[in-house]
Design a protein around this motif. Structure first.
Motif, PDB file in Angstrom:
ATOM      1  N   GLY A 118      15.924  -1.031 -14.232  1.00 28.26           N
ATOM      2  CA  GLY A 118      14.468  -0.956 -14.098  1.00 28.26           C
ATOM      3  C   GLY A 118      14.019   0.184 -13.205  1.00 28.26           C
ATOM      4  O   GLY A 118      14.824   0.999 -12.758  1.00 28.26           O
ATOM      5  N   PRO A 119      12.694   0.248 -12.975  1.00 29.56           N
ATOM      6  CA  PRO A 119      12.137   1.420 -12.283  1.00 29.56           C
ATOM      7  C   PRO A 119      12.298   1.397 -10.773  1.00 29.56           C
ATOM      8  O   PRO A 119      12.493   0.347 -10.173  1.00 29.56           O
ATOM      9  CB  PRO A 119      10.644   1.333 -12.636  1.00 29.56           C
ATOM     10  N   LEU A 120      12.178   2.584 -10.204  1.00 28.29           N
ATOM     11  CA  LEU A 120      12.166   2.764  -8.748  1.00 28.29           C
ATOM     12  C   LEU A 120      10.739   2.450  -8.286  1.00 28.29           C
ATOM     13  O   LEU A 120       9.820   3.200  -8.591  1.00 28.29           O
ATOM     14  CB  LEU A 120      12.490   4.234  -8.491  1.00 28.29           C
ATOM     15  N   LYS A 121      10.569   1.347  -7.577  1.00 28.56           N
ATOM     16  CA  LYS A 121       9.190   0.941  -7.239  1.00 28.56           C
ATOM     17  C   LYS A 121       8.692   1.506  -5.915  1.00 28.56           C
ATOM     18  O   LYS A 121       7.493   1.529  -5.674  1.00 28.56           O
ATOM     19  CB  LYS A 121       9.118  -0.582  -7.202  1.00 28.56           C
TER      20      LYS A 121
ATOM     21  N   ILE B  62       0.847  -1.210   0.000  1.00 33.86           N
ATOM     22  CA  ILE B  62       0.000   0.000   0.000  1.00 33.86           C
ATOM     23  C   ILE B  62       0.879   1.255   0.000  1.00 33.86           C
ATOM     24  O   ILE B  62       0.684   2.169  -0.798  1.00 33.86           O
ATOM     25  CB  ILE B  62      -0.906   0.037   1.261  1.00 33.86           C
ATOM     26  N   TYR B  63       1.862   1.265   0.894  1.00 28.86           N
ATOM     27  CA  TYR B  63       2.726   2.451   0.978  1.00 28.86           C
ATOM     28  C   TYR B  63       3.558   2.635  -0.290  1.00 28.86           C
ATOM     29  O   TYR B  63       3.742   3.756  -0.756  1.00 28.86           O
ATOM     30  CB  TYR B  63       3.645   2.377   2.198  1.00 28.86           C
ATOM     31  N   ALA B  64       4.053   1.519  -0.849  1.00 25.73           N
ATOM     32  CA  ALA B  64       4.882   1.635  -2.063  1.00 25.73           C
ATOM     33  C   ALA B  64       4.057   2.256  -3.185  1.00 25.73           C
ATOM     34  O   ALA B  64       4.544   3.128  -3.912  1.00 25.73           O
ATOM     35  CB  ALA B  64       5.420   0.264  -2.465  1.00 25.73           C
ATOM     36  N   SER B  65       2.789   1.828  -3.313  1.00 29.71           N
ATOM     37  CA  SER B  65       2.003   2.384  -4.414  1.00 29.71           C
ATOM     38  C   SER B  65       1.663   3.861  -4.135  1.00 29.71           C
ATOM     39  O   SER B  65       1.654   4.682  -5.059  1.00 29.71           O
ATOM     40  CB  SER B  65       0.792   1.499  -4.713  1.00 29.71           C
ATOM     41  N   LYS B  66       1.413   4.210  -2.855  1.00 26.34           N
ATOM     42  CA  LYS B  66       1.184   5.640  -2.536  1.00 26.34           C
ATOM     43  C   LYS B  66       2.415   6.472  -2.855  1.00 26.34           C
ATOM     44  O   LYS B  66       2.328   7.593  -3.344  1.00 26.34           O
ATOM     45  CB  LYS B  66       0.883   5.796  -1.042  1.00 26.34           C
ATOM     46  N   ARG B  67       3.592   5.927  -2.555  1.00 27.67           N
ATOM     47  CA  ARG B  67       4.838   6.657  -2.794  1.00 27.67           C
ATOM     48  C   ARG B  67       5.058   6.888  -4.293  1.00 27.67           C
ATOM     49  O   ARG B  67       5.458   7.971  -4.720  1.00 27.67           O
ATOM     50  CB  ARG B  67       6.026   5.882  -2.210  1.00 27.67           C
ATOM     51  N   ARG B  68       4.790   5.829  -5.088  1.00 29.37           N
ATOM     52  CA  ARG B  68       4.944   5.970  -6.557  1.00 29.37           C
ATOM     53  C   ARG B  68       3.995   7.045  -7.081  1.00 29.37           C
ATOM     54  O   ARG B  68       4.357   7.895  -7.877  1.00 29.37           O
ATOM     55  CB  ARG B  68       4.630   4.644  -7.251  1.00 29.37           C
TER      56      ARG B  68
END
Ligand code: PLP
Length: 385
Positions: A291-294, A258-264
């Motif tokens: 690759g990307p910063l997730k 959840i936090y990773a997607s909020k951060r992105r």
């Protein structure tokens, strides 16, 4: 001036730590087991989770007290001769270099790529042609992942061990089906916080086991070894992760996605808005072939020149917006490191230290805080026109 000054400062970062309520079940389990450290059940459970996440056997990973000690112990476990030259980027956090020095080696500072801000295999190959290098310690700058296939190729071609300081790259850096060694930080400011903590993942035979042993003073943990159980094998230190920290890490893992997607989402949103109002005056760290910063943990802008950065810093100061010159000054510009490091020419790193600025970045940022940051940047950019 459209700048909206408010009395409260906008902080640089606010950790995404689990609440006391979220921690309680883990703490109760710990207390029931009456084990608080020494590779207890929660540390073992956290290591099992990591083994699944990274798709490696448990023997290839170990948790430790923090990433700084993890780097130091990995270097010790490599059994390089004392005073070995370890190549690392000049643009990094001080711990990358202090770990090398404390392991009894000499940092050799290399330049970084102008767009990814990272030490690449090409830069390392060029350094090896200039002088003797015994190992390489590239940094996943601000969490940007490295291309592990490229580093595996480098290791095979040169025979030099490579250890990736992936302190800020939990969730972004993986082994990518290659062989390699990764060191992560689980500090409270990182994307998977355990308060303080570190994680080593390595496909090198026995490296993780050696680090585990060194993290427990260097006392033999292997009953089949020639040294009797309980005897010292090598002078280690106490770098074990406690059960308290494992509890925080386990609770954090539940919310990591959840936090990773909020951060992105937040990073994408801020960059889009800043690009729009600044007409791309500010630029950003580029994704490399890794690759990307997730799971971004920081927001670092690059200004066109020193004067523009100074103007933005001043505007932020006036608008009560916190900023930080991350990874600055460069390592060899600090008295305590200058005489302990060798340095190659580092023009890209020098340019970055004149132009990079960290802006506030945290998941709970309000619309109002976001707008204040945009307003401050708008004013700073206008003043430069
Ligand atoms: C590149 C780098 N290496 C090492 C560390 C040290 O990590 P820890 O705080 O877990 O010791 C950090 C911390 O931010 C870092 O940014």
């Amino acid at each position: 001036m459209s700048e909206r000054k408010e009395s409260t400062w906008i902080p640089l970062l606010v950790p995404d730590m689990p609440s006391p309520q979220e921690l309680l079940p883990w703490l109760e389990r710990m207390h029931k087991a009456r084990q608080y450290s020494n590779f207890g059940p929660l540390v073992q459970e956290l290591e099992t989770e990591f083994s699944v996440q990274f798709d490696v056997p448990k023997e290839q990973l170990v948790t430790v007290a923090n990433a700084t000690l993890a780097l130091e112990l990995v270097l010790q476990a490599l059994d390089l001769s004392s005073g070995s030259r370890i190549l690392l980027p000049a643009f990094t956090f001080v711990a990358t270099a202090t770990a090398v020095i404390r392991a009894g080696h000499q940092p050799v500072l290399a330049d970084v790529d102008a767009s990814t801000w990272m030490l690449t295999p090409e830069i390392a190959r060029a350094a090896c042609e200039r002088m003797r290098i015994d190992a390489v310690l590239p940094v996943a700058t601000f969490g940007m992942p490295h291309d592990m296939q490229a580093w595996q190729e480098f290791e095979r071609d040169t025979g030099l061990p490579v250890v990736i300081d992936a302190a800020a790259a939990y969730g972004s850096q993986s082994l990518q089906n290659a062989e390699g060694t990764l060191v992560f930080s689980l500090h409270t400011t990182k994307s998977l916080p355990s308060g303080e903590g570190g994680l080593v993942i390595s496909t090198r035979p026995n490296l993780a086991n050696k680090v585990r042993q060194l993290s427990n003073f260097g006392i033999n943990l292997n009953s089949s070894a020639s040294v009797p159980s309980g005897f010292l094998v090598a002078p280690g230190t106490n770098a074990k992760m406690s059960e308290y920290h494992a509890a925080v890490g386990l609770a954090s893992l539940k919310k990591w996605e959840i936090y990773a997607s909020k951060r992105r989402e937040l990073q994408g949103d801020l960059i889009r808005k800043i690009n729009l109002i600044s007409d791309h005056t500010l630029s950003w760290q580029a994704e490399g072939s890794g690759g990307p910063l997730k799971a971004p943990t920081l927001l670092c802008a690059k200004l066109p020149n020193m004067a523009a950065r100074h103007a933005l810093e001043q505007a932020c100061q006036r608008g009560n917006v916190m900023t930080r010159r991350w990874y600055q000054p460069l390592l060899h510009h600090m008295d305590a490191l200058q005489h302990r490091c060798l340095s190659l020419a580092v023009p890209n790193a020098e340019a970055l230290t004149q132009t990079v600025l960290g802006l506030p970045f945290f998941t709970g940022m309000s619309q109002n805080q976001c707008q204040r940051i945009i307003d401050v940047i708008t004013d700073a950019v206008k003043a430069q026109d």
